[in-house]
Design a protein around this motif. Sequence first.
Motif, PDB file in Angstrom:
ATOM      1  N   GLY A   1      -2.876   3.917  -3.945  1.00  0.00           N
ATOM      2  CA  GLY A   1      -2.252   4.541  -2.798  1.00  0.00           C
ATOM      3  C   GLY A   1      -3.225   5.197  -1.834  1.00  0.00           C
ATOM      4  N   TRP A   2      -2.777   5.304  -0.582  1.00  0.00           N
ATOM      5  CA  TRP A   2      -3.493   6.049   0.460  1.00  0.00           C
ATOM      6  C   TRP A   2      -2.985   7.481   0.430  1.00  0.00           C
TER       7      TRP A   2
ATOM      8  N   GLU B   1      -2.119  21.945   9.608  1.00  0.00           N
ATOM      9  CA  GLU B   1      -2.111  20.669   8.905  1.00  0.00           C
ATOM     10  C   GLU B   1      -3.134  20.665   7.770  1.00  0.00           C
ATOM     11  N   ASP B   2      -2.864  19.848   6.764  1.00  0.00           N
ATOM     12  CA  ASP B   2      -3.808  19.713   5.660  1.00  0.00           C
ATOM     13  C   ASP B   2      -3.989  18.241   5.286  1.00  0.00           C
ATOM     14  N   TYR B   3      -4.081  17.390   6.297  1.00  0.00           N
ATOM     15  CA  TYR B   3      -4.309  15.980   6.035  1.00  0.00           C
ATOM     16  C   TYR B   3      -5.683  15.770   5.413  1.00  0.00           C
ATOM     17  N   THR B   4      -5.803  14.730   4.601  1.00  0.00           N
ATOM     18  CA  THR B   4      -7.120  14.340   4.114  1.00  0.00           C
ATOM     19  C   THR B   4      -7.973  13.904   5.306  1.00  0.00           C
TER      20      THR B   4
ATOM     21  N   LEU C   1       0.854  -1.189   0.000  1.00  0.00           N
ATOM     22  CA  LEU C   1       0.000   0.000   0.000  1.00  0.00           C
ATOM     23  C   LEU C   1       0.891   1.241   0.000  1.00  0.00           C
ATOM     24  N   PRO C   2       1.027   1.929  -1.149  1.00  0.00           N
ATOM     25  CA  PRO C   2       1.816   3.162  -1.177  1.00  0.00           C
ATOM     26  C   PRO C   2       1.125   4.261  -0.374  1.00  0.00           C
ATOM     27  N   LEU C   3       1.918   5.050   0.329  1.00  0.00           N
ATOM     28  CA  LEU C   3       1.418   6.221   1.057  1.00  0.00           C
ATOM     29  C   LEU C   3       1.795   7.454   0.241  1.00  0.00           C
ATOM     30  N   ILE C   4       0.797   8.071  -0.381  1.00  0.00           N
ATOM     31  CA  ILE C   4       1.017   9.154  -1.336  1.00  0.00           C
ATOM     32  C   ILE C   4       0.996  10.487  -0.595  1.00  0.00           C
ATOM     33  N   PRO C   5       2.071  11.269  -0.649  1.00  0.00           N
ATOM     34  CA  PRO C   5       2.065  12.538   0.097  1.00  0.00           C
ATOM     35  C   PRO C   5       1.009  13.514  -0.397  1.00  0.00           C
ATOM     36  N   ARG C   6       0.889  13.662  -1.716  1.00  0.00           N
ATOM     37  CA  ARG C   6      -0.127  14.515  -2.324  1.00  0.00           C
ATOM     38  C   ARG C   6      -0.479  13.948  -3.686  1.00  0.00           C
TER      39      ARG C   6
ATOM     40  N   ALA D   1      -9.014   3.036  11.854  1.00  0.00           N
ATOM     41  CA  ALA D   1      -8.198   2.062  11.135  1.00  0.00           C
ATOM     42  C   ALA D   1      -7.771   2.614   9.785  1.00  0.00           C
ATOM     43  N   LEU D   2      -6.652   2.110   9.290  1.00  0.00           N
ATOM     44  CA  LEU D   2      -6.180   2.397   7.945  1.00  0.00           C
ATOM     45  C   LEU D   2      -6.175   1.052   7.209  1.00  0.00           C
ATOM     46  N   PRO D   3      -7.307   0.665   6.655  1.00  0.00           N
ATOM     47  CA  PRO D   3      -7.414  -0.680   6.081  1.00  0.00           C
ATOM     48  C   PRO D   3      -6.777  -0.782   4.709  1.00  0.00           C
ATOM     49  N   PHE D   4      -6.135  -1.913   4.445  1.00  0.00           N
ATOM     50  CA  PHE D   4      -5.755  -2.223   3.088  1.00  0.00           C
ATOM     51  C   PHE D   4      -7.042  -2.451   2.291  1.00  0.00           C
TER      52      PHE D   4
END
Length: 257
Positions: free
Chosen positions: A223-224, A237-240, A193-198, A252-255
């Motif tokens: 990606g997440w 912060e500007d998190y989704t 699972l790639p973690l995409i910054p933006r 949770a951060l599910p696959f």
Amino acid sequence: MRTEPFAEKELSHDAFLGGRLRIAQPKTGYRAGVDPVLLAASVPARAGQTLLDLGCGSGIAALCVAARVPGVSLAGLEIQPAYAVLARRNSATNGLALDVTEGDIADLPAELRARQFDHVIVNPPYFDRDHSTAAEDSGRERAMGEALPLTDWVRAAARRTRAGGTVTLIQRAERLPDFLATMAAHLGSLEILPLIPRRGRAARLILVRGRKGGRAALRLHDGWLLHAGHDHGQDGEDYTAPTSDVLRNAAALPFPA
């Protein structure tokens, strides 16, 4: 390696998961950011199961799992005595049991060699020091600079996982070739699972999971997304929203299924 316990003046006391956890960690040295929180959120643990955090540091990842899933039995292994002391302290402060053993992944203590776990999590050092510069602080360097090959971390994690259990690790995307073949040799049903910054940017970090005895083909997931917008154009912060829910509300951060 940091062996002497930290003095109180050397510590900060930081809130994680929207204040659900209060964590003591060094002001200088290795300080946890969002990475162990994201790792913990991705573990498919259930009440009554067991979890081992290899290289647990001050205990943040394991304690984040317990804060999200009450009833998980936690163990941790930490090579640096000063950080093991912090992990025990943080466990007591937050009223969450974490059995911390001091020792080296390359030579696991007998009490851990005798056990297997439903889930093993790993946040190994990110940087190959043949191609990067060492940190000045010895504790931070031990946490961030690779002394033991990533393949050895993977083998140790797989050996401590019972049949049907999972190994989940977080690592820099560029290091995937360094451990993927070893992971495939010891685990099955691999998922990345790639973690995409933006949006539109390449992943810097990845979550990778394998299952002991799994037989499914490797899956490379969409990606997440961590941050909203193409640039950081605001104060704060500007998190989704889903990422903020993970970081602030112990979601949770599910696959993907």
